[in-house]
Design an enzyme around this catalytic site. Sequence first.
Site, short mmCIF file in Angstrom:
data_model
loop_
_atom_site.label_atom_id
_atom_site.label_comp_id
_atom_site.label_asym_id
_atom_site.label_seq_id
_atom_site.Cartn_x
_atom_site.Cartn_y
_atom_site.Cartn_z
N CYS A 59 0.81 -1.22 0.00
CA CYS A 59 0.00 0.00 0.00
C CYS A 59 0.84 1.27 0.00
CB CYS A 59 -1.00 -0.03 1.16
SG CYS A 59 -0.28 0.13 2.81
N HIS B 136 -2.71 1.36 6.79
CA HIS B 136 -3.05 1.24 5.38
C HIS B 136 -3.22 2.63 4.78
CE1 HIS B 136 -4.35 -1.03 1.86
NE2 HIS B 136 -5.27 -0.10 1.66
N HIS C 294 -5.78 1.79 -4.35
CA HIS C 294 -4.90 1.26 -3.30
C HIS C 294 -4.49 -0.17 -3.64
CE1 HIS C 294 -7.93 -1.13 -0.64
NE2 HIS C 294 -8.40 -1.04 -1.86
#
Length: 353
Positions: free
Chosen positions: A268, A316, A328
């Site tokens: 990520c 994240h 993402h």
Amino acid sequence: MAAHRKPRQRKLAGPATRFSALALAGAATATATAFEGSAQAEPHLTADEVRAKADRLYEEAERSTEQYNGAKEKADAARTTVDELRDEAARRTERLNASRNDLGSFATAQYRAGGIDPAVQLALVSDPAGYLAGAELAERVGARQTTTISRIRHQLREIAQVRAEASELLAELAEQQAELDRHRTVIRKKLAAAQSLLARLTSEQRAAYRAGDGAAVARADRDTTRPDTSAPRVPAPNSRASQAVDYAYAALGKPYVWGATGPSAYDCSGLTQAAWRSAGVSLPRTTYTQINAGRSVSRSQLAPGDLVFFYSGISHVGLYIGGGRMIHAPRPGAPVRIASIDDMPYAGATRIA
């Protein structure tokens, strides 16, 4: 380019930081073990429960991945510095050898001309005036050699200092490598536990899980409305943000690989770092450092190119593209994709440029 010794703050981490990292890694390992045991001890989990537990394992694996990324960044920097120190020590050693050679040549000349008293030499020479001029030159040469000796001593001290610093840094690098290995072990355990849980699902349920975004799968089973990849793009506020968004769009479909920063795969934070790097902006490597890399913006002020963060541990990150959507890298087995920012617990956003 000449290498220079850097200040002491070059150390990888202080004791408190290392203790914290070890504690986190230990806690994460215990959690992974607990989940593996739980997966075996609870044979009657529903599909939703399996997916929820897998989501949690993936979240914890990603948290460990970000810790791994941070440790790797420090280890890589330390390794580079060690190489620079070794090069510097080699260059200083070359200069030392040159000084020693100069001194050795002078000593040899003195030995060959030595053993005769200067008064006797004056009496024997055919040109006393010339001899006296030469003696004056020898005195000047002697003073120069005294300076050379002092320089050699200084060079020896400097080389010893550079080597000691490199040795200390190598010891810290070994500790950092051990931390990397611990994070790697935790990540692999969590991913294996998640895969073990997902193996309980039917092939259709696993396909639905892979097509969804973790916790959003349960909603997807009841509501087939997912973020529309063909929706009109929202204009970015400036050219750099536009370039970062373009990069993220070009990465759609590429696999998630923990620790990867592109161009063939990403985790990520690796995706957001690469997207903004394409726009000429250098971001830190991890989610918990990227959140401090720009200006904090409220959810209502989000614009394409902003970084959006999730979970209480800031584990994240995605790149906002407008319309409540982001691009993402979700997790292993789930490629880079467009998703709603409502799919995960929202933690904050940062505007880079």
